[in-house]
Design a protein around this motif. Structure first.
Motif, mmCIF file in Angstrom:
data_model
loop_
_atom_site.group_PDB
_atom_site.id
_atom_site.type_symbol
_atom_site.label_atom_id
_atom_site.label_comp_id
_atom_site.label_asym_id
_atom_site.label_seq_id
_atom_site.Cartn_x
_atom_site.Cartn_y
_atom_site.Cartn_z
ATOM 1 N N GLN A 168 0.810 -1.214 0.000
ATOM 2 C CA GLN A 168 0.000 0.000 0.000
ATOM 3 C C GLN A 168 0.848 1.270 0.000
ATOM 4 O O GLN A 168 0.379 2.351 -0.360
ATOM 5 C CB GLN A 168 -0.954 -0.001 1.197
ATOM 6 N N SER A 169 2.097 1.124 0.431
ATOM 7 C CA SER A 169 2.965 2.307 0.391
ATOM 8 C C SER A 169 3.262 2.757 -1.039
ATOM 9 O O SER A 169 3.619 3.912 -1.289
ATOM 10 C CB SER A 169 4.268 2.007 1.141
ATOM 11 N N THR A 170 3.094 1.869 -2.036
ATOM 12 C CA THR A 170 3.345 2.220 -3.447
ATOM 13 C C THR A 170 2.065 2.583 -4.180
ATOM 14 O O THR A 170 2.118 3.012 -5.325
ATOM 15 C CB THR A 170 4.025 1.027 -4.128
ATOM 16 N N LEU A 171 0.897 2.290 -3.500
ATOM 17 C CA LEU A 171 -0.379 2.576 -4.145
ATOM 18 C C LEU A 171 -0.916 3.915 -3.710
ATOM 19 O O LEU A 171 -0.534 4.460 -2.660
ATOM 20 C CB LEU A 171 -1.387 1.470 -3.805
ATOM 21 N N HIS A 172 -1.887 4.373 -4.514
ATOM 22 C CA HIS A 172 -2.586 5.609 -4.162
ATOM 23 C C HIS A 172 -3.541 5.316 -3.027
ATOM 24 O O HIS A 172 -4.051 4.191 -2.881
ATOM 25 C CB HIS A 172 -3.345 6.156 -5.398
ATOM 26 N N ALA A 173 -3.823 6.322 -2.229
ATOM 27 C CA ALA A 173 -4.656 6.119 -1.047
ATOM 28 C C ALA A 173 -6.053 5.664 -1.412
ATOM 29 O O ALA A 173 -6.693 4.905 -0.672
ATOM 30 C CB ALA A 173 -4.719 7.412 -0.237
ATOM 31 N N SER A 174 -6.538 6.107 -2.575
ATOM 32 C CA SER A 174 -7.887 5.703 -2.978
ATOM 33 C C SER A 174 -7.959 4.245 -3.345
ATOM 34 O O SER A 174 -9.029 3.639 -3.353
ATOM 35 C CB SER A 174 -8.359 6.567 -4.160
ATOM 36 N N GLN A 175 -6.821 3.700 -3.749
ATOM 37 C CA GLN A 175 -6.782 2.290 -4.127
ATOM 38 C C GLN A 175 -6.517 1.342 -2.952
ATOM 39 O O GLN A 175 -6.570 0.122 -3.116
ATOM 40 C CB GLN A 175 -5.694 2.085 -5.200
ATOM 41 N N CYS A 176 -6.218 1.909 -1.830
ATOM 42 C CA CYS A 176 -5.896 1.051 -0.653
ATOM 43 C C CYS A 176 -7.164 0.592 0.036
ATOM 44 O O CYS A 176 -8.115 1.372 0.194
ATOM 45 C CB CYS A 176 -5.013 1.812 0.334
ATOM 46 N N ILE A 177 -7.171 -0.615 0.420
ATOM 47 C CA ILE A 177 -8.286 -1.184 1.211
ATOM 48 C C ILE A 177 -7.889 -1.139 2.678
ATOM 49 O O ILE A 177 -6.704 -1.044 3.027
ATOM 50 C CB ILE A 177 -8.591 -2.613 0.754
ATOM 51 N N PRO A 178 -8.897 -1.208 3.590
ATOM 52 C CA PRO A 178 -8.555 -1.165 5.018
ATOM 53 C C PRO A 178 -7.675 -2.357 5.413
ATOM 54 O O PRO A 178 -7.909 -3.496 4.991
ATOM 55 C CB PRO A 178 -9.902 -1.233 5.711
ATOM 56 N N ILE A 179 -6.693 -2.054 6.197
ATOM 57 C CA ILE A 179 -5.787 -3.118 6.649
ATOM 58 C C ILE A 179 -6.481 -3.912 7.759
ATOM 59 O O ILE A 179 -6.973 -3.333 8.743
ATOM 60 C CB ILE A 179 -4.451 -2.536 7.162
ATOM 61 N N PRO A 180 -6.552 -5.222 7.624
ATOM 62 C CA PRO A 180 -7.203 -6.024 8.675
ATOM 63 C C PRO A 180 -6.468 -5.872 10.025
ATOM 64 O O PRO A 180 -5.243 -5.718 10.069
ATOM 65 C CB PRO A 180 -7.099 -7.448 8.150
#
Length: 1850
Positions: free
Chosen positions: A1241-1253
């Motif tokens: 997720q550090s390389t993805l955009h924030a909108s593309q990140c899903i909640p971390i379990p």
């Protein structure tokens, strides 16, 4: 005058004591005269004052006369002395007359006069004192530690000793009757006749007597004398009461057996060298006695020796057992003795040695302490011990007890036992005579008499204390100042109140420590006289208030009150040692207490005993006396034991001084006067001696003057010369030196004293200074003088008659001061009559004296008169309390009763002060010093706190300076070392700090070890019992959780299997029989088969290689014999094989009553499983053997159940533990996945990140094993939390969250542990991120617009990361769901297992109840089973012995038959040897049959046996001689010693030899018949015993069966829980389940269906069996017909065979014997041996013939040689004659010198002649031998031996 302490028992002495009041005595001086014994002897010699026959009692009387100090002249003194001596001379012949009377038989109706014999009080002459000055009215004490001091005369009368009295106590009315001792020196022991018609009283003193009284008349019946020197220790009647045994006390310990009705001793000997406690007769044998005592037990027997009847004693040998004092023992009927021991076990003695030592199970003792008495009652052994237990033992078990191992111990258990009460020490016990009851009276050494019920039934009564007394010496006594009440205390920790006027014990109270001093509070303090004050041995003083509880307000339900009660009013502890004296000041304002701690404490009474202070004394205080009212000042007289007497003034009470301001209670400014007593007794005796000599000298001068006057008047010269010679002799007399002045090295102990005036007092001392009362004056106060160096002497003294070795211990006065009551050391009371206001005791002359307490240990400790002088009370060290009435002019009221004070208002609600029970509690002074010390320490701590504050301020200032230094520039900063003013100081500080740390560690080492041990104990108690902690595993997405079982380590029943005594095990006999049978079978198998040897029985020997004709004949005979033997053996084998086949055939033949085993088994199964059987609840239900249950089997069932449940729980726990490990692994994997997800997720955009379990966490209850892991950080956090909690002092709030339940300490540990659990996962995640995604960028470039390729690459990478993101999220979700599913599945399994475990718990409860019930039955069941087993074993052993006896009988019968056959064969042999028509046949037959005397060879067993059997042997010899005479008379016709002429000598010798054999056979027959008769008797006895044992076995088995039935009934009553579901209940009423299910039956569906199916099967089986039965009946009829036809055929064949035998052999013969009859092996062997012998003889004859030929040839050669020599000799003789003739002619002139033959020639001729004769004899012998050898069947004789001269000659 007689000695008051040693009253004589003779009638003359008693009459003299009565008439002693008429004798005169005058007193003129204040001191008494005294002479020593040596002076009296000298005086008697000079003045002939006594005759030679005076006894020792006369010396005592003369000594007492001298001590009296009368003012009469020496002549009056002489008259008194000679008068007494004459009286003694007249009474000296009394013993001789008594001895003459004793020789005559005493009449059965003869009685002594008690009034003439009883000891009477001593009264001084002319005193006008009545003998009944004081009269005993009651006794409140009991000498409970005296042996056998409780005897029963009838069902309601008890007899015991109290000092010098016997007390008869009525148990119903509690009235007492008294019987005084005869001698007045005390009573040693009492004994009661078995018939309760007489009782024996053994007294003490010099040459004591035993008086036999008749009961109930109480008249002296017999008097036994000279049985002991100074006292008796024990007496005992034999079972029939005809004999009495007594044993003396120290020092003689004489054992005497009396014929008490004739007053004669039968036997007497010394029992032992140490103290003997007891002597008793054996109830079953009057000739056996037993004595026991200190470290020994001895067994006696009356033995008849050649010198008469004697006592033979055998000392018991302890062997390996420790030596013990033996108090209790009992003789068993078979002569063994059962005794106790000091450690509480019982010892069985047999033949003077310990056979076995009896103890309880696990080697515990039978009693905790000595066993004091053992009795046999109604077949049970009763033991009583010092532990207060009465135990009943089985007599048979003890009687048959024997050692089973090397320890010498045998474990037994009592049948019943009874604990009387706590703190009870049983000493003896007697059975009451109530018919049909089992009540006993017990003597308690703790001071009580108990009534015990030993019936041990459902209606058994609890032990009842009939009477309670002080145990041991009574230490203190006080009498009420207003009524007839008295209080006593003792070291038994009790205070008792008595109403001595009405003779009633009122109440008592018990404390932790014993009382030592007591005083009744005066009326000035307590007007009602209700308070008493007591001092105790721990230094505590208690004030008790006496009141009548009946005066209290009565409420409903209140308990029944007694006549009096005691209320604790005050408690304080002024001393640290025993309180010895209590005294109230005359005005009642001050209380003084004295102690052995050498202090006297003063209290202010009005202010609730407020302490004033204390003074120190130079020695232990023994008495305190306040000055009377007549003295001007109130002073306290303090008597110290070590000779110091102090007088202290009244202490000043400082009202203005607060109690808290005092540092110590010590009074240092008190002006105390001191008197240090110095011994003056030797000076007094010296003055008395000087005065006596002066008077004696004056008397002699007067006599000399009178003699001179008489001599002057005489006119005869001879008489005048004699007078002068006598005068010269008198002048030459030299006076002996006066006694020396003696001062004892150890000061005599002060016993008591009292004031005589201001500053003056009287004092009584013990030891060397006893015998006087000393009048002393206190010196003035002088502070400069050291009181320890003072030596003060008394100013006056009074001689006390008879107290030289018997000092006065206590003194009290009557109210009017007209009587002085004295208590003496030997238990006597002495009453002196005083004049009015005679404080100087000038009239201390007349007195009344009588011994009431025990003379040896009954020292009077206290003596007090009642408030009105009507009663006198004494207490003694023997535990007795006597109440006397004092003689007065008026009579007392008939019913006098003391008035108990009424209770104060509010006394019931008044709080009881806290008692001081700890003996180590602080005293008043020590508490004050402790308080001052604590105050000082508090001030020191405050000073330390101030210093610490100052140091803290300096430390803060120093820290600020350090901070300022850190803010300075670097070049301006000071180094840390610059702050060190001196490095040595810091080094020293560090060293001290390290040293302190070491010291603290050392100081805390014990605490550390203590807490570690505590932790280990807690873990061992609570944690080590568990196999694992409880684990709770939580689900991740839900609230579900699963908990493991709390598994405890396996119980003792787990896999337990112990041997049950009820299980029958094969005995040694059975095993031996089995092994023996096996051995016999093996022997039969191995030895039964006959092996046929391949070689011949006769060995083949070859002496020569070429076979001769004889050898060939022998070999042929051997081969022929071998063939015959082989043929016979084959025939025998064939016959045996045929027999074996027939036997097997007959064995296989069924008997008439034969039953098929299959049928028998089927019948048994049918009997077990079929038919109408009783239920287990039926009263006649018989439990099958395989269904019997016991505690061992039930424990095994419990173990199996525990094992099963434990294994299932363990399996589930392992599954839960695996699930926990799975969760840990899942969490670690999720952590790694989450870390990777974060990296993506550090390389993805924030909108593309899903909640971390969310990462699941480990709960503390999931890892309980880490709860006990800690480190320094956790400990510090815990300490900080505790400190914070203490500061806040607020209730703890429940924490919210997963860690809330664990608390702060556990929370911190869990957090740390949680981090530790995920440390590996984090490290792996960090490594993954490091090497996988996060690549460091060392250089950064300017951002540029990406190209299309780069954009494509980035887009693809983005798509990949999005996919990986979703994949990782799904993977995490999958892991969580999978784990939760596993948990749900395991949770369902656990729920099912929980149901099973609950059912197993219910089953466990049922099994445990059954096991407890079975254990209750186990003891008795084991006893019954052991009895059955023992009887079974005994029956088997007896059966085995019977079988052995039968075998031996058969053997003996066979042996007798064999001997008879031998005898017949002997006669047959003789007849054959004699032959027919022998004229000497009758003579030889008579010789053969003649009975002759035979000398039997016996081993010499010893001289003693030869002496014993000498008479018997002489009788036997005489009888044998008579038999010989008879036989000689009968057999006069022939003489068997000489063979008749013409009779064959060999036949005669054969007859003699056969006669010897016949006699041997007859003797053997007699012996065998005797043995056979004994075996028959033994067989009959064993047969009877077997029948008895079989009967007992059947009875025992019936008892066991009944007990099993009772056990089964109890088991049936145990409730069993069975959980059922509603659909399982088929019993419904109107469609509903009934409320009462007691009549229902619980069955499983499977069992019900099986039973229903079984009904159908049984019907089919029934029809099938009926069909089979019909077929087998038909088959049986057919077999019977075939059997009948076969029998007929066999009979016909037997008739045919019989006819053929008769026709062929002429008679019926045995075909088997005929077939085996081939050759006689023995005969053939003898023939072969004969042939071989003949061959050998022929060979020897040939050898001898060759030798004879050789010898003949040698003889011929020798003969030729001898002939030649004879011819030569003849020629020589002729030549010699010629020469002789020539010589004769030539020498005629020489005379006859050479006439006659030469000597040498004569000798040679003789030798040659002798040699020729020997050769001729040898030739004849050889010829004779050759002739004998040539004869057939000749006897080879040994070769002829020639004389040794032959070889020498040759």
């Amino acid at each position: 005058m007689t000695e008051p302490d040693d009253q004589d028992t003779e009638m003359g002495r008693s009459e003299r004591s009565k008439s002693s009041g008429s004798r005169s005595r005058e007193s003129s001086k204040t001191f008494s005269r005294s002479i020593t014994k040596e002076d009296r002897l000298l005086e008697d010699t000079d003045e002939t004052l006594s005759e030679g026959g005076e006894s020792y009692l006369e010396d005592e009387e003369s000594e007492e006369e001298d001590w009296e100090g009368s003012s009469s002249s020496f002549k009056d003194y002489y008259k008194e002395t000679t008068g007494d001596s004459r009286f003694m001379d007249s009474s000296g012949s009394a013993p001789e007359e008594a001895e003459e009377e004793v020789k005559k038989k005493i009449s059965d109706n003869f009685f002594y006069d008690y009034t003439d014999m009883v000891s009477m009080p001593f009264v001084t002459p002319h005193s006008d004192l009545p003998l009944e000055l004081i009269i005993l009215v009651h006794s409140f004490g009991y000498d409970c530690k005296k042996r056998a001091n409780l005897q029963l005369l009838d069902s309601q009368t008890v007899l015991y000793i109290a000092g010098n009295q016997l007390i008869f106590l009525d148990l119903k009315t509690k009235e007492q009757m008294y019987l005084r001792s005869i001698g007045g020196a005390g009573i040693g022991v009492i004994g009661v006749h078995p018939n309760k018609t007489h009782f024996a009283v053994a007294e003490k003193g010099v040459a004591p007597k035993i008086i036999i009284y008749e009961y109930p008349s109480l008249r002296p019946y017999r008097i036994l004398q000279d049985g002991a020197d100074f006292g008796y220790a024990y007496v005992d009647f034999n079972f029939c009461g005809s004999l009495l045994a007594s044993v003396g006390s120290s020092p003689d310990y004489t054992l005497t057996i009396w014929d008490w009705k004739e007053e004669q001793p039968i036997l007497r000997t010394k029992a032992f060298t140490q103290e003997v406690f007891k002597v008793t007769f054996n109830p079953d044998d009057d000739e056996q006695l037993t004595t026991a005592g200190s470290g020994h037990i001895k067994f006696w027997e009356m033995a008849q020796t050649f010198t008469g009847l004697k006592l033979q004693g055998f000392l018991g040998r302890f062997g390996k057992t420790a030596t013990s004092d033996i108090e209790g023992y009992m003789e068993l009927p078979d002569g063994k003795v059962l005794s106790g021991s000091e450690w509480g076990n019982m010892l069985v003695w047999e033949a003077g040695h310990i056979k076995v030592e009896l103890c309880r199970s696990a080697n515990t003792v039978c009693h905790h302490g000595p066993i004091n008495q053992i009795m046999l009652d109604e077949g049970e052994v009763i033991t009583i011990g010092s532990d207060g237990w009465v135990r009943i033992w089985d007599f048979e078990t003890i009687d048959t007890a024997d050692v089973i191992d090397d320890t010498g111990l045998l474990e037994i258990e009592p049948i019943n036992e009874l604990q009387v009460d706590k703190n009870v020490k049983l000493f003896s016990m007697i059975k009451m005579n109530d018919a049909g009851s089992n009540f006993w009276l017990a003597q308690d050494a703790s001071g009580a008499i108990w009534k015990l019920d030993l019936s041990f039934s459902n209606i058994t009564q609890d032990p009842e204390c009939l009477f309670s007394f002080h145990s041991g010496a009574v230490e203190a006594l006080a009498v009420s100042p207003i009524t007839y009440l008295m209080a006593t205390t003792s070291l038994d920790c009790t205070v008792r109140i008595y109403d001595f006027a009405s003779k009633v014990f009122l109440t008592h109270v018990k404390f932790k420590q014993g009382g030592t001093a007591l005083a009744w509070v005066p009326r000035l303090v307590s007007f009602t006289g209700a308070q008493i004050i007591i001092g105790f041995e721990d230094g505590v003083v208690r004030v008790l208030e006496l009141y009548d509880p009946k005066g209290l307000t009565i409420f409903a339900g209140r308990r029944k009150y007694s006549n009096a009660d005691l209320h604790l009013s005050r408690v304080f502890k002024p001393h640290t040692a025993q309180v010895t004296a209590l005294a109230f000041e005359r005005d009642g304002e001050i209380l003084a207490t004295g102690s052995k701690d050498e202090t006297v404490f003063f209290f202010e009474v009005e202010k609730d005993y407020k302490p004033i202070g204390y003074i120190n004394t130079p020695g232990p205080v023994c008495q305190l006396v306040w000055s009377p009212v007549s003295h001007p000042e109130s002073t306290l007289l303090i008597f110290c034991e070590n000779g110091y007497i102090l007088e202290a003034p009244l202490p000043t009470i400082k009202a203005d001084v607060e109690d808290l301001d005092l540092v110590t209670y010590e009074i240092k400014d008190m002006r105390i006067k001191c008197f240090h007593f110095s011994s003056v007794k030797s000076k007094i005796l010296r003055l008395i001696e000087v005065e006596k000599r002066r008077k004696l000298k004056e008397l002699r001068e007067k006599e000399k003057e009178e003699r001179r006057k008489r001599l002057a008047e005489m006119e005869e010269d001879g008489e005048i010369v004699e007078g002068k010679e006598e005068e010269e002799e008198e002048v030459e007399e030299v006076e002996e030196p006066l006694p020396e002045i003696f001062t004892p090295s150890t000061p005599s102990r002060i016993l008591c004293g009292f004031y005589s005036g201001p500053g003056k007092f009287w004092v009584s001392l013990g030891g060397y200074d006893s015998g006087f009362l000393y009048h002393c004056a206190l010196p003035p106060y002088d502070e400069s003088i050291d009181i320890t160096k003072r030596k003060d002497e008394p100013i006056d003294f009074r001689f006390l008659e008879g107290t030289d070795d018997n000092p006065i211990h206590t003194i009290t006065f009557s109210i009017n001061q007209d009587f002085m009551f004295c208590g003496l050391h030997n238990g006597a009371i002495r009453v002196y009559v005083l004049s009015q206001n005679d404080s100087l005791l000038t009239t201390l002359e007349s007195y009344w004296h009588f011994t009431v307490h025990d003379n040896n240990y009954g020292c009077i400790t206290n003596i007090c008169a009642s408030f009105d002088d009507h009663f006198l009370v004494t207490t003694g060290a023997d535990g007795n309390i006597f109440v006397f009435t004092i003689f007065s002019l008026f009579e007392l009221r008939e019913s006098v009763k003391a008035k108990v004070p009424s209770p104060r208002f509010g006394i019931e609600s008044e709080p009881i002060p806290e008692d001081i029970e700890d003996p180590k509690a602080y005293s008043i002074e020590n508490a004050r010093r402790k308080r001052e010390h604590d105050k000082l320490m508090k001030e020191v701590e405050e000073m330390k706190a101030k210093k610490r504050e100052q140091l803290k301020a300096l430390r803060n200032q120093y820290l600020k300076l350090l901070e300022m230094n850190e803010e300075l520039p670097k070049h301006m900063k000071f180094k840390r070392t610059d702050f060190n003013i001196d490095s040595k100081i810091r080094a020293e500080m560090n060293r001290k700090t390290a040293h302190k740390i070491q010291q603290v560690e050392k100081e805390l080492a014990w605490e550390k070890e203590k807490h570690e041990l505590g932790l280990k104990k807690l873990e061992k108690r609570f944690r080590d019992l568990l196999e694992g902690d409880t684990i709770v595993v939580h689900a991740i997405q839900s609230d579900h959780k699963i908990t493991s079982y709390r598994l405890v380590k396996p119980s003792k029943y787990f896999k337990s299997k112990r041997l049950s005594q009820s299980d029958r095990r094969a005995s040694k006999l059975e095993r031996y029989e089995k092994e023996g049978a096996g051995r016999k079978d093996s022997l039969k198998e191995t030895g039964g088969e006959m092996s046929v040897p391949e070689e011949s029985i006769i060995e083949k020997g070859k002496l020569f290689r070429p076979k001769t004709l004889s050898q060939i004949m022998i070999d042929n005979q051997i081969v022929k014999t071998k063939k015959l033997i082989l043929k016979a053996e084959r025939a025998h084998q064939k016959i045996q094989q045929r027999k074996k086949e027939w036997e097997e055939l007959y064995k296989s033949k069924p008997a008439d009553d034969y039953e098929d085993p299959k049928d028998v088994q089927a019948i048994k199964e049918a009997q077990v499983y079929m038919g109408d059987f009783n239920l287990k609840t039926a009263p006649d239900y018989k439990i099958p053997e395989h269904m019997r249950i016991n505690a061992a089997k039930k424990e095994e069932e419990l173990g199996q159940l525990d094992s099963m449940t434990h294994s299932k729980k363990m399996y589930l726990n392992k599954s839960i533990l695996s699930l926990r490990d799975l969760k840990v692994a899942v969490i670690e994997e999720i952590q790694c996945l989450v870390q990777e997800l974060k990296n993506i997720q550090s390389t993805l955009h924030a909108s593309q990140c899903i909640p971390i379990p969310q990462i699941p966490q480990i709960y503390p209850e999931e890892v309980p094993e880490k709860r006990f892991h800690y480190d320094e950080e956790i400990l510090l956090a815990f300490k900080h939390q505790l400190r914070k909690t203490e500061e806040e002092k607020a209730p703890s709030v429940d924490l919210v969250g997963p860690l809330g339940q664990g608390g702060g300490f556990l929370r911190s540990s869990y957090t740390k542990d949680g981090e530790l659990t995920t440390r590996d996962s984090l490290s792996r995640a960090s490594r993954t991120s490091t090497f996988g995604l996060e690549i460091p960028k060392p250089f950064e470039f300017e951002k540029a617009e990406p190209s299309d390729v780069e954009m494509e690459i980035l887009k693809r990478k983005e798509i990949k990361d999005i996919y990986m993101q979703q994949y990782l999220a799904n993977r995490i979700k999958e892991l969580i769901v999978t784990f939760d599913a596993e948990l749900h599945l395991l949770r369902h399994q656990k729920l099912k297992l929980d149901i099973q475990m609950k059912l197993s718990d219910l089953n466990h409860v049922t099994l445990f109840q059954e096991m407890l019930l079975l254990k209750n039955f186990e003891k008795q069941e084991n006893i019954l089973q052991e009895r059955v087993n023992s009887l079974d074993k005994e029956e088997q052993e007896m059966q085995w012995r019977i079988n052995e006896s039968m075998k031996e009988m058969e053997e003996k019968k066979n042996e007798i038959t064999r001997l008879q056959d031998q005898e017949k064969g002997l006669y047959t042999t003789f007849q054959a040897a004699v032959g027919e028509n022998n004229k000497f046949a009758n003579f030889l037959m008579k010789v053969l049959k003649k009975r002759i005397k035979r000398v039997k060879k016996k081993e010499v067993e010893g001289d003693a046996e030869e002496d014993e059997e000498s008479e018997e042997s002489s009788e036997e010899e005489s009888s044998l001689e008579s038999d010989e005479d008879e036989s000689a008379s009968e057999d006069e016709v022939f003489d068997d010693s000489i063979c008749p002429s013409n009779c064959d000598v060999s036949l005669f010798e054969l007859a003699l030899q056969l006669r010897e054999k016949r006699l041997d056979i007859e003797e053997a027959l007699v012996e065998e018949k005797k043995v056979l008769d004994n075996l028959k008797k033994e067989f009959d006895t064993l047969s009877k015993k077997v029948k008895v044992v079989a009967t007992n076995l059947n009875a025992a088995e019936e008892d066991l069966e009944a007990y099993q039935r009772e056990k089964q009934q109890q088991l049936n009553e145990i409730l069993v829980v069975i959980p059922l579901k509603f659909h399982q209940i088929e019993h419904v009423v109107f469609g509903e389940i009934p409320t009462d299910l007691s009549g229902t039956l619980v069955f499983s569906n499977q069992s019900l269906s099986r039973l229903q199916g079984r009904i159908v099967q049984l019907q089919e089986e029934n029809s099938k069996q009926q069909k089979l039965n019909k077929d087998w009946r038909e088959r049986r009829k057919q077999l019977i017909r075939e059997k009948r036809e076969m029998s007929k055929t066999i009979h016909q064949m037997e008739e045919t065979v019989r006819d053929l035998m008769i026709s062929k052999f002429g008679r019926v013969i045995d075909l088997a014997a005929l077939q085996t009859l081939s050759v006689n092996t023995t005969l053939e062997e003898l023939r072969i041996r004969k042939l071989r012998k003949e061959l050998t003889n022929a060979r020897e004859i040939k050898e001898w013939e060759e030798k004879i030929a050789q010898v003949r040839w040698e003889l011929m050669m020798k003969t030729k040689e001898h002939t030649r020599k004879l011819h030569q000799m003849n020629d020589l003789c002729i030549e010699k004659k010629k020469l002789d003739s020539r010589l004769n002619t030539l020498q005629n002139q020489q005379g006859n010198a050479f006439q006659g033959p030469r000597k040498a020639d004569i000798v040679a001729r003789e030798k040659v002649t002798h040699l020729i004769q020997l050769q001729a004899d040898r030739i004849l012998a050889l010829k004779h031998e050759i002739a004998i050898l040539r004869k057939k069947n000749s006897i080879t004789l040994p070769p002829i031996k020639f004389p040794p001269d032959r070889r020498t000659d040759e």
